[in-house]
Structure formats: C-alpha cells, structure tokens
Scaffold this active site. Structure first.
Site, PDB file in Angstrom:
ATOM      1  N   HIS A 164       2.111   5.717   5.420  1.00 53.69           N
ATOM      2  CA  HIS A 164       1.677   3.508   6.144  1.00 53.69           C
ATOM      3  C   HIS A 164       2.619   4.689   7.415  1.00 53.69           C
ATOM      4  O   HIS A 164       3.677   5.466   7.895  1.00 53.69           O
ATOM      5  CB  HIS A 164       2.566   2.698   5.514  1.00 53.69           C
ATOM      6  N   CYS A 181      -1.503  -0.404  -4.217  1.00 54.26           N
ATOM      7  CA  CYS A 181      -0.195   0.584  -4.348  1.00 54.26           C
ATOM      8  C   CYS A 181       0.468   1.494  -5.312  1.00 54.26           C
ATOM      9  O   CYS A 181       1.436   1.663  -4.709  1.00 54.26           O
ATOM     10  CB  CYS A 181       1.060  -1.042  -3.515  1.00 54.26           C
ATOM     11  N   HIS A 189       0.056   7.043  -1.523  1.00 51.51           N
ATOM     12  CA  HIS A 189      -0.135   5.720  -0.037  1.00 51.51           C
ATOM     13  C   HIS A 189       0.695   6.237   0.928  1.00 51.51           C
ATOM     14  O   HIS A 189       2.002   6.372   0.922  1.00 51.51           O
ATOM     15  CB  HIS A 189      -1.072   4.821  -0.606  1.00 51.51           C
ATOM     16  N   ASP A 202      10.776   9.966   7.884  1.00 50.76           N
ATOM     17  CA  ASP A 202      10.029  10.073   8.666  1.00 50.76           C
ATOM     18  C   ASP A 202       9.135  11.240   7.672  1.00 50.76           C
ATOM     19  O   ASP A 202      10.127  13.167   7.572  1.00 50.76           O
ATOM     20  CB  ASP A 202      10.141  11.213   9.920  1.00 50.76           C
ATOM     21  N   HIS A 203       8.248  11.849   7.569  1.00 52.94           N
ATOM     22  CA  HIS A 203       7.039  12.290   6.683  1.00 52.94           C
ATOM     23  C   HIS A 203       7.657  12.580   5.121  1.00 52.94           C
ATOM     24  O   HIS A 203       7.158  13.583   4.722  1.00 52.94           O
ATOM     25  CB  HIS A 203       6.726  13.492   7.792  1.00 52.94           C
ATOM     26  N   HIS A 220       4.211   6.431  -0.210  1.00 52.56           N
ATOM     27  CA  HIS A 220       5.359   5.308  -1.704  1.00 52.56           C
ATOM     28  C   HIS A 220       4.515   5.075  -2.661  1.00 52.56           C
ATOM     29  O   HIS A 220       3.079   5.252  -2.080  1.00 52.56           O
ATOM     30  CB  HIS A 220       6.121   4.522  -0.738  1.00 52.56           C
ATOM     31  N   GLU A 272       4.883  -2.603   8.123  1.00 53.19           N
ATOM     32  CA  GLU A 272       4.389  -1.817   7.427  1.00 53.19           C
ATOM     33  C   GLU A 272       2.967  -1.018   7.748  1.00 53.19           C
ATOM     34  O   GLU A 272       2.367  -0.587   7.874  1.00 53.19           O
ATOM     35  CB  GLU A 272       4.848  -2.116   5.908  1.00 53.19           C
TER      36      GLU A 272
END
Length: 139
Positions: free
Chosen positions: A41, A33, A39, A79-80, A14, A128
C-alpha cells in the site's frame, strides 16, 4: 484548544495472517490480504497534536520538528519495508492497520510530550487505500 496536523506518507507491504489458523481459515477471513506473497500500500499517516500556542513562538508544536520526529521514529522504520518481517515493533503482532496505528501511538505520544510541556498527541489517522482508513485517539 488548537489542533495542528502533519501528513506523511510511506510505502509498505504486509500480509494479514493469523499463524494460529489454517491457510484456509486465513484466506476465508482475510481474503486476498492473506496472499502468501504479501501485498503493498501507499499509506498516508496524519498526525494531530493539540495544545495552546506558545506565547513566544505562536506554535502549538513546531511542524518542522513534528515532521522530523515522525520521519525518524516511524517513517524511516516502515517505509519500503515488509511490516510482518522488517519492522521490530510489529514483531509477533498481526499487521492490520488497527494494530499498526496503535503501535505508532505508543512511539509518538511520549516523544511529543518530551518536546513540549503543553502539547499532546490527539489523533492518528492512517489511510491504507482510498476506501480504507483507521483513526486512533489513544484510548
């Protein structure tokens, strides 16, 4: 009252960025960020459901069913993925953990009530990083 807890994980990218602000202001407020190249997580989502055990099963909510529900309604969608670009329920929203967890609630709370007449979503906890997490109680 009994609380049952299910933990799931997902990986996502994100960027914290307010399009109404300049690049400079975004970097001032969001720091690293706000990176133009995103970036990522390794998130953990912890879902807590509350209720009284069913006299026939002893379950507040079948944890296998809860896991399947979380996977289908949330994990498979994030996811991904890039939360800013790929996730329909985040379109037009800031991709902060605070906003993300509230969107998760909007999806999961009614689904849990569809499966059970007595159990309700109590809390979501989104981790996170080892140092940063948010909790939401639907309030």
């Amino acid at each position: 009252m009994v609380y049952v807890i299910r933990k799931e994980h997902f990986n996502a990218a994100h960027r914290l960025f307010n399009p109404a602000w300049s690049e400079e202001k975004n970097h001032e407020v969001f720091g690293l960020c706000a990176n133009n190249n995103w970036h990522g997580h390794n998130f953990e989502l912890i879902v807590t459901v509350k209720g009284l055990p069913d006299p026939d099963t002893g379950f507040v909510f079948d944890l296998k069913t809860l896991g399947d529900l979380i996977k289908r309604e949330i994990i498979d969608k994030v996811d991904h993925k890039n939360l800013n670009l790929d996730v329909d329920f985040m379109e037009g929203k800031l991709a902060s953990c605070e906003v993300l967890i509230m969107e998760f609630w909007k999806i999961l709370a009614p689904q849990i009530q569809n499966y059970s007449k007595t159990a309700t979503l109590h809390k979501l906890h989104l981790i996170e990083t080892n140092k940063n997490s948010v909790e939401y109680y639907g309030e």
